[in-house]
Scaffold this motif. Sequence first.
Motif, PDB file in Angstrom:
ATOM      1  N   PRO A   1      13.938 -11.037   0.557  1.00  0.00           N
ATOM      2  CA  PRO A   1      13.466  -9.711   0.972  1.00  0.00           C
ATOM      3  C   PRO A   1      12.964  -8.864  -0.197  1.00  0.00           C
ATOM      4  O   PRO A   1      11.968  -8.153  -0.062  1.00  0.00           O
ATOM      5  N   SER A   2      13.642  -8.933  -1.355  1.00  0.00           N
ATOM      6  CA  SER A   2      13.216  -8.127  -2.505  1.00  0.00           C
ATOM      7  C   SER A   2      11.792  -8.473  -2.921  1.00  0.00           C
ATOM      8  O   SER A   2      10.993  -7.588  -3.263  1.00  0.00           O
ATOM      9  N   ASN A   3      11.442  -9.755  -2.897  1.00  0.00           N
ATOM     10  CA  ASN A   3      10.067 -10.166  -3.201  1.00  0.00           C
ATOM     11  C   ASN A   3       9.093  -9.672  -2.142  1.00  0.00           C
ATOM     12  O   ASN A   3       7.960  -9.279  -2.455  1.00  0.00           O
ATOM     13  N   ALA A   4       9.519  -9.728  -0.891  1.00  0.00           N
ATOM     14  CA  ALA A   4       8.637  -9.334   0.211  1.00  0.00           C
ATOM     15  C   ALA A   4       8.267  -7.861   0.126  1.00  0.00           C
ATOM     16  O   ALA A   4       7.105  -7.487   0.362  1.00  0.00           O
ATOM     17  N   TYR A   5       9.252  -7.003  -0.214  1.00  0.00           N
ATOM     18  CA  TYR A   5       8.934  -5.577  -0.377  1.00  0.00           C
ATOM     19  C   TYR A   5       7.851  -5.383  -1.440  1.00  0.00           C
ATOM     20  O   TYR A   5       6.891  -4.626  -1.251  1.00  0.00           O
ATOM     21  N   GLU A   6       8.013  -6.069  -2.562  1.00  0.00           N
ATOM     22  CA  GLU A   6       7.041  -5.937  -3.649  1.00  0.00           C
ATOM     23  C   GLU A   6       5.661  -6.436  -3.220  1.00  0.00           C
ATOM     24  O   GLU A   6       4.633  -5.830  -3.560  1.00  0.00           O
ATOM     25  N   ALA A   7       5.637  -7.554  -2.472  1.00  0.00           N
ATOM     26  CA  ALA A   7       4.362  -8.093  -2.004  1.00  0.00           C
ATOM     27  C   ALA A   7       3.646  -7.098  -1.090  1.00  0.00           C
ATOM     28  O   ALA A   7       2.422  -6.932  -1.173  1.00  0.00           O
ATOM     29  N   ILE A   8       4.412  -6.434  -0.228  1.00  0.00           N
ATOM     30  CA  ILE A   8       3.814  -5.460   0.699  1.00  0.00           C
ATOM     31  C   ILE A   8       3.238  -4.279  -0.066  1.00  0.00           C
ATOM     32  O   ILE A   8       2.141  -3.777   0.239  1.00  0.00           O
ATOM     33  N   GLU A   9       3.967  -3.830  -1.092  1.00  0.00           N
ATOM     34  CA  GLU A   9       3.444  -2.735  -1.921  1.00  0.00           C
ATOM     35  C   GLU A   9       2.132  -3.130  -2.593  1.00  0.00           C
ATOM     36  O   GLU A   9       1.167  -2.356  -2.617  1.00  0.00           O
ATOM     37  N   LYS A  10       2.068  -4.345  -3.143  1.00  0.00           N
ATOM     38  CA  LYS A  10       0.854  -4.807  -3.834  1.00  0.00           C
ATOM     39  C   LYS A  10      -0.314  -4.999  -2.870  1.00  0.00           C
ATOM     40  O   LYS A  10      -1.467  -4.686  -3.196  1.00  0.00           O
ATOM     41  N   LEU A  11      -0.019  -5.520  -1.691  1.00  0.00           N
ATOM     42  CA  LEU A  11      -1.073  -5.728  -0.692  1.00  0.00           C
ATOM     43  C   LEU A  11      -1.614  -4.394  -0.167  1.00  0.00           C
ATOM     44  O   LEU A  11      -2.798  -4.290   0.176  1.00  0.00           O
ATOM     45  N   GLY A  12      -0.751  -3.395  -0.092  1.00  0.00           N
ATOM     46  CA  GLY A  12      -1.161  -2.099   0.426  1.00  0.00           C
ATOM     47  C   GLY A  12      -0.586  -1.785   1.788  1.00  0.00           C
ATOM     48  O   GLY A  12      -0.851  -0.717   2.344  1.00  0.00           O
ATOM     49  N   GLY A  13       0.198  -2.714   2.352  1.00  0.00           N
ATOM     50  CA  GLY A  13       0.823  -2.448   3.640  1.00  0.00           C
ATOM     51  C   GLY A  13       0.807  -3.657   4.546  1.00  0.00           C
ATOM     52  O   GLY A  13       0.458  -4.771   4.137  1.00  0.00           O
ATOM     53  N   LEU A  14       1.192  -3.447   5.792  1.00  0.00           N
ATOM     54  CA  LEU A  14       1.257  -4.514   6.787  1.00  0.00           C
ATOM     55  C   LEU A  14       0.339  -4.232   7.963  1.00  0.00           C
ATOM     56  O   LEU A  14       0.223  -3.082   8.418  1.00  0.00           O
ATOM     57  N   GLU A  15      -0.306  -5.267   8.442  1.00  0.00           N
ATOM     58  CA  GLU A  15      -1.058  -5.178   9.685  1.00  0.00           C
ATOM     59  C   GLU A  15      -0.084  -5.319  10.858  1.00  0.00           C
ATOM     60  O   GLU A  15       1.080  -5.682  10.683  1.00  0.00           O
ATOM     61  N   THR A  16      -0.577  -5.073  12.049  1.00  0.00           N
ATOM     62  CA  THR A  16       0.263  -5.242  13.230  1.00  0.00           C
ATOM     63  C   THR A  16       0.311  -6.722  13.631  1.00  0.00           C
ATOM     64  O   THR A  16      -0.518  -7.524  13.202  1.00  0.00           O
ATOM     65  N   GLU A  17       1.278  -7.030  14.472  1.00  0.00           N
ATOM     66  CA  GLU A  17       1.404  -8.386  15.016  1.00  0.00           C
ATOM     67  C   GLU A  17       0.142  -8.781  15.784  1.00  0.00           C
ATOM     68  O   GLU A  17      -0.296  -9.933  15.750  1.00  0.00           O
ATOM     69  N   THR A  18      -0.460  -7.813  16.468  1.00  0.00           N
ATOM     70  CA  THR A  18      -1.672  -8.088  17.260  1.00  0.00           C
ATOM     71  C   THR A  18      -2.843  -8.459  16.366  1.00  0.00           C
ATOM     72  O   THR A  18      -3.603  -9.393  16.658  1.00  0.00           O
ATOM     73  N   ASP A  19      -3.002  -7.756  15.257  1.00  0.00           N
ATOM     74  CA  ASP A  19      -4.139  -8.019  14.361  1.00  0.00           C
ATOM     75  C   ASP A  19      -3.935  -9.248  13.491  1.00  0.00           C
ATOM     76  O   ASP A  19      -4.907  -9.913  13.110  1.00  0.00           O
TER      77      ASP A  19
END
Length: 466
Positions: free
Chosen positions: A320-338
């Motif tokens: 999870p700690s890596n995943a938080y950092e990845a989301i910050e670098k990517l700029g956020g999360l898309e929805t499940e639909t997209d």
Amino acid sequence: MVAAGCSLIPWIALSALLGSVVCEDPNQPLGSPVQLGESEPGVKKILEFTEERYNLGSNAMHRRKISRFISVTRQMLKGIRYTIKVEVSNTQCKKSSMVRSCDFYPESHKLETELCMFEVWDVTLQGNLTLLKQNCQPKVIARTEEFINVDIEFGNDTFEFMRLVLEFKHFLKKFNKVYSSREETERRVVIFYENLKTAETLQSLDQGSAEYGVTKFSDLTVEEFQTMYLNPLLNQWTLHSPMKPAAPAQRPAPDSWDWREHGAVSSVKNQGMCGSCWAFSVTGNIEGQWFLKNGKLLSLSEQELVDCDTVDQACRGGLPSNAYEAIEKLGGLETETDYTYTGHKQSCSFVNRKVAAYINSSVELSKDEKEIAAWLAENGPVSVALNAFAMQFYKKGVSHPLKIFCNPWMIDHAVLMVGYGESKGIPFWAIKNSWGEDYGEGGYYYLYRGSNACGINKMASSAVIH
């Protein structure tokens, strides 16, 4: 005289009914079951006895006969115990008729066949036969043939065989299981039987109110279950980078709290045969955080993390700690639909303009369960991880396995803690899992709260949104 090469057992000198000395293999332990053939001396008499007793105890109008011999075992105790496995079918003869021979119904739709197990006690010196047990069930036509002769050791209670047949039949139907070959079916039923015994051990030693038994994972070995559904990277502590500590809750924990009742939890999802639990745990946490900050509950994309998080290992696990950092670098999360979940790694197709939720940072919570409860009630659902050994066979109730089954340092599954409370005086954590709604209690697992069970306190974390 005793036949050459036979050991005379003091309490069984001869077998009057068999017409010969009972001679067991001298290499077999005393009392071990010995397999007999249908044509061996005495077996015909035992089969005729069971058939007669079956008809005496049946309310059916027509006589039934043994239509198929499966097996007979003989066990030398203070007497002889026979265990008979046969199929019994109805005939065209009424019980009141005195005819010597009865034919089975030629029309298959009129033929009613049962799979039966009998135990017969033969006290040879008295010449008495006694029916100890009888267990008959409708024949499992579709699947029984594939595993009926699988070599499984049932110990002294050979009626375990009938339970196995019925349990496995129900399992195949309920979870729509189909195997590629007879050999694979035989392998799976052996695994299934071993898992039944494991579930029974968990049940007998559980300290909570949980019910363990047959689940959709009951035909998997521990190794297969770990490979397909769990996350081996979680217990590799050298991979864990330190996280910023969360500020403690401002208020004490209320007696109970459930974020499902406050709209902060999306529906249960299914990670499939992919070790991506870390992604589901993190997105569940962010869904709750976004709801609390913006009043809108979104279903966010786990597949984006599986594809685009270059530090974690997709279906082979992550942190999870890596995943938080990845989301910050990517700029956020898309929805499940997209960005739809597929359950396997593919090339990253993240589109920045489709970002539906973002985070600013992440924090690690206290390892004190009372402080975790207070923080959760005040701030939202929490990403946590635990040892999932007992979860393979969990059905309902509050699980509280012994430490020997649930080593708190062998953490291998990430989940979402959505609340806590008490059930019949037993304190619990309410945990949203990612194995579909047909797991546990509607997709949820309830774990004992207050003893750091299964390491539930060791990896509590959350995203932060400003």
